[in-house]
Design an enzyme around this catalytic site. Structure first.
Site, short mmCIF file in Angstrom:
data_model
loop_
_atom_site.label_atom_id
_atom_site.label_comp_id
_atom_site.label_asym_id
_atom_site.label_seq_id
_atom_site.Cartn_x
_atom_site.Cartn_y
_atom_site.Cartn_z
N GLU A 95 30.61 20.91 38.14
CA GLU A 95 31.69 21.68 37.49
C GLU A 95 32.79 22.08 38.47
O GLU A 95 33.08 23.26 38.64
CB GLU A 95 31.11 22.96 36.86
CG GLU A 95 29.97 22.75 35.89
CD GLU A 95 29.25 24.06 35.54
OE1 GLU A 95 29.44 25.06 36.25
OE2 GLU A 95 28.51 24.06 34.55
N PRO A 96 33.41 21.11 39.13
CA PRO A 96 34.44 21.48 40.11
C PRO A 96 35.71 21.98 39.43
O PRO A 96 36.12 21.45 38.40
CB PRO A 96 34.71 20.18 40.85
CG PRO A 96 34.37 19.09 39.86
CD PRO A 96 33.27 19.65 38.99
N GLY A 97 36.31 23.02 39.99
CA GLY A 97 37.59 23.50 39.50
C GLY A 97 38.61 23.43 40.61
O GLY A 97 39.44 22.54 40.71
N CYS A 143 56.02 46.22 41.47
CA CYS A 143 55.91 47.56 42.04
C CYS A 143 54.49 47.86 42.48
O CYS A 143 53.81 48.73 41.91
CB CYS A 143 56.39 48.58 41.03
SG CYS A 143 58.06 48.22 40.51
N GLU A 144 54.01 47.14 43.47
CA GLU A 144 52.70 47.35 44.08
C GLU A 144 52.83 46.89 45.53
O GLU A 144 53.41 45.83 45.78
CB GLU A 144 51.62 46.45 43.45
CG GLU A 144 51.42 46.59 41.97
CD GLU A 144 50.44 47.68 41.58
OE1 GLU A 144 49.67 48.13 42.44
OE2 GLU A 144 50.48 48.08 40.41
N TYR A 200 43.56 28.69 39.86
CA TYR A 200 43.57 30.16 39.81
C TYR A 200 44.96 30.69 40.12
O TYR A 200 45.12 31.75 40.73
CB TYR A 200 42.49 30.74 40.73
CG TYR A 200 41.13 30.14 40.43
CD1 TYR A 200 40.45 30.52 39.29
CD2 TYR A 200 40.57 29.17 41.26
CE1 TYR A 200 39.22 29.95 38.97
CE2 TYR A 200 39.35 28.59 40.95
CZ TYR A 200 38.68 28.99 39.81
OH TYR A 200 37.48 28.41 39.50
N TYR A 220 42.33 38.66 46.68
CA TYR A 220 41.32 38.28 47.67
C TYR A 220 41.85 38.28 49.10
O TYR A 220 41.15 37.85 50.01
CB TYR A 220 40.79 36.86 47.41
CG TYR A 220 40.44 36.51 46.00
CD1 TYR A 220 39.39 37.16 45.34
CD2 TYR A 220 41.11 35.49 45.33
CE1 TYR A 220 39.05 36.81 44.05
CE2 TYR A 220 40.76 35.13 44.03
CZ TYR A 220 39.74 35.79 43.40
OH TYR A 220 39.40 35.44 42.14
C1 LIG Z 1 34.37 29.29 38.09
C2 LIG Z 1 33.24 28.39 37.78
C3 LIG Z 1 33.26 27.05 38.22
C4 LIG Z 1 34.36 26.48 39.06
O1 LIG Z 1 34.37 27.01 40.34
P1 LIG Z 1 35.35 26.37 41.45
O2 LIG Z 1 35.12 27.21 42.62
O3 LIG Z 1 36.73 26.44 40.93
O4 LIG Z 1 34.90 24.96 41.65
C5 LIG Z 1 32.22 26.24 37.84
N1 LIG Z 1 31.19 26.70 37.09
C6 LIG Z 1 31.13 27.99 36.66
C7 LIG Z 1 29.99 28.42 35.83
C8 LIG Z 1 32.16 28.86 36.99
O5 LIG Z 1 32.08 30.13 36.57
#
Ligand SMILES: *Cc1c(COP(=O)(O)O)cnc(C)c1O
Length: 433
Positions: free
Chosen positions: A292-294, A361-362, A391, A335
């Site tokens: 599940e890469p994001g 305004c922060e 993100y 972060y």
């Molecule tokens: C956020 C998330 C991801 C993706 O994470 P990345 O750091 O963007 O790769 C994959 N699986 C789950 C369950 C998540 O909550």
């Protein structure tokens, strides 16, 4: 030749103009105004292809984490190239539908799925999604009862909390016992033993996701080892092997000096644990690997372009005030994260250290502190904030009643707007006086 850092792989100066996948960023900024998010389809697809090639030896499904960048044009592009999706809400499920992604390519994660969301996923495009990543016994009972009401069966994976320290920012660490995510080993075994109480549940897999922006493979290796052992134990209880494992996302990218592991080395680690020739693959066949890469797909596939509005001198420092703020890109404020900054027009000569801040305004509305930029940079000049593809827009808000920026996608040397800049009317949608 050493590889250039990830954030520079598709960004370079051609003459004095900064280009992204071959397109001059200034041309896009002139067309849309600033601030503007700009994505490279080539960069996205290249990263996806790296995963696909490196995992070619196993049956796999790469589920893009929609929360990292949820624009439906991005989801459609990745879906057409063979990616699936990892969702965390009904809203993301709705996006998946608009992007035309098929149910068998979708997994649904998240600790707080509502009954409505579960029902929507069970009936998605009639035949439902591939699997739910279930985060508690209570959720399993809810899925079971919703499935019964709808006359369906739900395929699920139990999300295992492997209790490993991902060694990342505490806000994005998810695999420790104390975190809210996942189910502990003993409870997973307990659920497997009482599985016959859940008549509408098909337990097909185990999933994990230990955190985000991981820059070391060590914790992932530990988690993979633990998940292998757990699968064996679950298989023994079930009497028939699980059919997939979902290894989550989390692979980090290089934002600044700190290097991240390559996609290839991550995939080698996956194959070392689950690939052909391993004890695991001999005992579990046929078997599918999901990931599940994001961030690693989208992060360096996007930039945020902003205009320098004012210079402002204080006793000890100089501020550059830009027209984008923490509402557009919250990562530095949230972060303390690093993003490289490059002027769209190369400026030569001496450099000065500036604090680059937004109009919100922060005091936390700050993109970079003591960052070296050309001394001659002037109001009206444009600056690219790199590595903003993940993100970035997806975490943007209307704080300070600031309309969210437009999004642009570059494909084959051309660009098009894939989301309009919000208007003031959009800010008031749904409000009543
Ligand atoms: C956020 C998330 C991801 C993706 O994470 P990345 O750091 O963007 O790769 C994959 N699986 C789950 C369950 C998540 O909550």
């Amino acid at each position: 030749m050493p590889r250039s850092p990830g954030y520079l792989q598709h960004v370079e100066y051609t003459g004095s103009e900064l280009t992204f996948s071959g397109v001059k960023l200034v041309e896009i900024a002139r067309h849309t105004g600033t601030p503007v998010y700009i994505y490279s389809g080539d960069a996205l697809l290249n990263s996806l292809r790296e995963f696909q090639d490196a995992l070619a030896a196993v049956d796999h499904l790469i589920c893009f984490a929609v929360k990292s960048n949820s624009n439906i044009a991005i989801l459609k592009l990745l879906g057409k190239a063979g990616a699936g999706l990892d969702l965390v809400s009904g809203g993301e499920l709705y996006r998946a539908r608009q992007a035309g992604v098929a149910g068998p390519a979708i997994v649904f994660s998240g600790v707080g799925k509502t009954k409505d969301e579960i029902a929507q996923a069970l009936t998605y495009a009639d035949s439902g999604i591939f699997s739910f990543n279930v985060e508690s016994a209570a959720e399993l009972e809810t899925i079971n009862s919703v499935a019964r009401e709808l006359g369906r069966k739900a395929a699920i994976a139990l999300r295992f909390n492997p209790d490993v320290d991902a060694k990342t920012h505490p806000y994005v660490s998810t695999g420790l016992k104390k975190n809210k995510f996942g189910v502990h080993r003993s409870e997973i075994l307990e659920i497997a033993r009482r599985l016959n109480e859940f008549d509408r549940i098909a337990l097909k897999g185990i999933s994990i996701h230990i955190g985000s922006q991981l820059v070391s493979l060590g914790p992932l290796g530990d988690a993979f080892g633990r998940v292998t052992n757990l699968c064996e134990e679950v298989n023994q209880i079930l009497g028939n092997p699980l059919s997939f494992i979902d290894l989550g996302g989390g692979l980090g990218i290089q934002y600044g000096n700190k290097k991240a592991p390559s996609i290839r080395s991550y995939c080698s680690l996956v194959l070392k644990h689950f690939g052909p020739g391993t004890a695991f693959s001999r005992r579990n066949s046929p078997f599918r690997i999901l990931i599940e890469p994001g961030r690693v797909l989208a992060g360096n596939s996007g930039v945020l372009v902003t205009e320098l509005l004012y210079r402002k001198r204080r006793a000890k420092k100089e501020f550059l005030i830009v027209d984008s703020g923490m509402n557009d890109l919250i990562r530095p404020a949230l972060y303390g994260s690093h993003h490289e900054l490059l002027p769209l027009k190369k400026v030569s000569g001496p450099r000065t250290k500036y604090d680059i801040v937004g109009p919100v305004c922060e005091t936390s509305d700050c993109f970079a502190q003591a960052r070296s930029l050309p001394t001659r940079i002037q109001p009206g000049d444009l600056i690219a904030i790199l590595s903003a593809g993940a993100y970035g827009f997806s975490m943007a808000s209307n704080y300070n009643s600031r309309p969210r920026p437009p999004e642009v996608l570059i494909e084959n040397g051309r660009f098009r707007v894939i989301r309009d800049r919000e208007k003031y009317e959009d800010l008031l949608r749904g409000e009543r006086v």
